[in-house]
Design an enzyme around this catalytic site. Structure first.
Site, mmCIF file in Angstrom:
data_model
loop_
_atom_site.group_PDB
_atom_site.id
_atom_site.type_symbol
_atom_site.label_atom_id
_atom_site.label_comp_id
_atom_site.label_asym_id
_atom_site.label_seq_id
_atom_site.Cartn_x
_atom_site.Cartn_y
_atom_site.Cartn_z
ATOM 1 C CD GLU A 318 32.866 48.590 35.298
ATOM 2 O OE1 GLU A 318 32.184 48.284 34.532
ATOM 3 O OE2 GLU A 318 32.940 50.166 34.840
ATOM 4 C CG HIS A 319 37.571 48.636 34.681
ATOM 5 N ND1 HIS A 319 36.838 48.991 34.717
ATOM 6 C CD2 HIS A 319 37.180 47.107 34.716
ATOM 7 C CE1 HIS A 319 36.227 48.505 33.386
ATOM 8 N NE2 HIS A 319 36.115 47.575 33.848
#
Length: 447
Positions: A318-319
């Site tokens: 996600e990040h």
């Protein structure tokens, strides 16, 4: 040689839903579908101890709540929302309507039309994610959504002041104090007092996520959400203390949040472990971040940055934070991530709270095929066609007839034949008089 310095020992998050959660959510949705407001109120009382006269806050009540929030807090909310609004507006400005002439008199185009109504779920519970109001409500309004209905759970039997203020400042047209599956179902399906929306957006717990999954199709959704994920790519010049702090900043989201380091330096990796061990005991959220690091923390040591980027793409996190000498190399070396954070001057919490990009991002490997929530998610790109030149229409009709008969679609073929009639009129090999434009007895194939 590449090796794993720290492996995850916990079970990874599953893409499939927990059967117990599935059953509970299905029962609540079915009840709301059948019984509307009565079911919504029943579950709000059961799960949140909350049963006001109306779940919708009046304009006067919203104004009263906003007035109770310290001006310094409102200023910070406005600052964050200005960053997010400006970036969303820049994205919207980049999305253009289109019209091209592909043949003489044949015009094809598309228009970007806002969805009519959107729901924005702003979580409460362990963390009242006020920033979710910016990311969902504000982005929808920039896209041009006419009606944005925002909802958030009560906090200790009261509307959560800062979340309500954030929703109001972001431009919510309706603000509900209502949480959980009952809120999502009410907004998706509609009740006697709550009008339905066309898309559900915003993060939530496992029950909210499952409700969105089950309602997808009847309404749109932003993403299927899983635990927050973070991954850092670091070279031998990266600061181990910064890496440790940044990994823990995301580990505190939940005890099942993966936090991964891929580095070209074994010494950096070992120093990160030492720093995390020293930092965790004094971290207020140690009860959450500790298990996340223990069970889902990983450190991979690789030989080269190219290998690091390839491995990071496999994770599709996600990040993804890049702490290397040339962080912008990741822009061309990687393709699977929700959002990139380049260099030591930035960090994932900036993206979570205020920098301007959206924090609703793909998890559980979904970054392999989708990006996160953005202004374009609230737009429908709708195509149109217009043929003004009858000669071009006849040519299209001739080919349409032949292609349709290849697929055994005689009705399609005759629709094309009707428009091909002017083109085939008077052809020597045409046995039909009048030409097949009549198309009434088993039309011409164009020959």
């Amino acid at each position: 040689m590449s090796f794993v310095l720290k492996a995850a020992v916990g079970e990874p998050a599953q893409r499939a839903s927990n059967p117990a959660v599935v059953d509970i959510v299905a029962a609540v949705i079915a009840d709301v579908r059948a019984n509307g407001d009565d079911a919504v109120r029943k579950y709000s009382e059961k799960f949140d101890g909350w049963s006001p006269e109306s779940f919708l806050l009046s304009e006067d009540r919203v104004a009263e709540i906003v007035k109770s929030v310290p001006e310094t807090v409102l200023d910070d909310l406005r600052f964050a929302q200005r960053q997010i609004r400006d970036f969303a507006q820049a994205q919207r400005d980049s999305i253009q309507d289109l019209e091209v002439e592909t043949l003489p008199g044949v015009f094809l185009g598309h228009r970007n039309v806002p969805i009519d109504a959107a729901a924005a779920y702003v979580p409460g519970g362990r963390y009242p994610l006020t920033a979710s109001a910016h990311m969902t409500v504000l982005t929808a309004k920039v896209a041009g959504v006419e009606r944005v209905a925002a909802t958030t759970p009560p906090n200790a039997g009261e509307p959560p002041q800062i979340s309500v203020a954030a929703m109001h400042l972001a431009g919510a047209d309706e603000i509900f104090v209502l949480g959980g599956v009952q809120a999502v179902a009410a907004l998706a399906l509609g009740t006697e007092t709550i009008d339905p929306v066309s898309i559900l957006t915003g993060p939530g717990n496992a029950y909210v996520a499952e409700a969105k999954r089950q309602l997808f199709g009847e309404v749109g959704i932003d993403l299927f959400a899983g635990p927050t994920e973070t991954l850092i790519v670091a070279d031998d010049l990266a600061d181990p203390f910064t890496i440790a702090v940044d990994l823990l900043s995301q580990a505190e989201h939940g005890p099942d949040s993966p936090c991964v380091l891929i580095t070209t330096s074994e010494s950096v990796g070992r120093a990160v472990i030492d720093h995390i061990d020293a930092l965790l005991p004094g971290l207020v959220t140690n009860a959450i971040a500790g298990p996340a690091w223990r069970d889902h923390g990983q450190i991979h040591v690789v030989d080269t940055l190219d290998e690091a980027y390839r491995l990071a793409d496999v994770f599709a996190s996600e990040h993804v934070q890049i702490l290397t000498e040339d962080p912008r190399q990741a822009l061309t070396s990687m393709r699977n991530y929700g959002a990139l954070f380049l260099g030591e001057g930035t960090c994932v919490p900036y993206g979570d709270k205020l920098i301007g990009t959206n924090h609703v991002l793909p998890t559980l490997g979904a970054a392999r095929y989708t990006g996160g929530l953005w202004v374009g998610k609230f737009l429908k790109t709708l195509t149109y066609q217009e043929v003004r030149d009858l000669g071009s229409s006849a040519k299209l009709g001739e080919v349409c007839g032949r292609l349709s008969r290849l697929e055994k679609f005689e009705g399609h073929a005759r629709s094309g034949d009707l428009r091909a009639a002017p083109l085939c009129a008077g052809r020597p090999r045409c046995s039909r008089r009048p030409p097949c434009g009549a198309g009434r007895d088993g039309a011409c194939s164009g020959s």
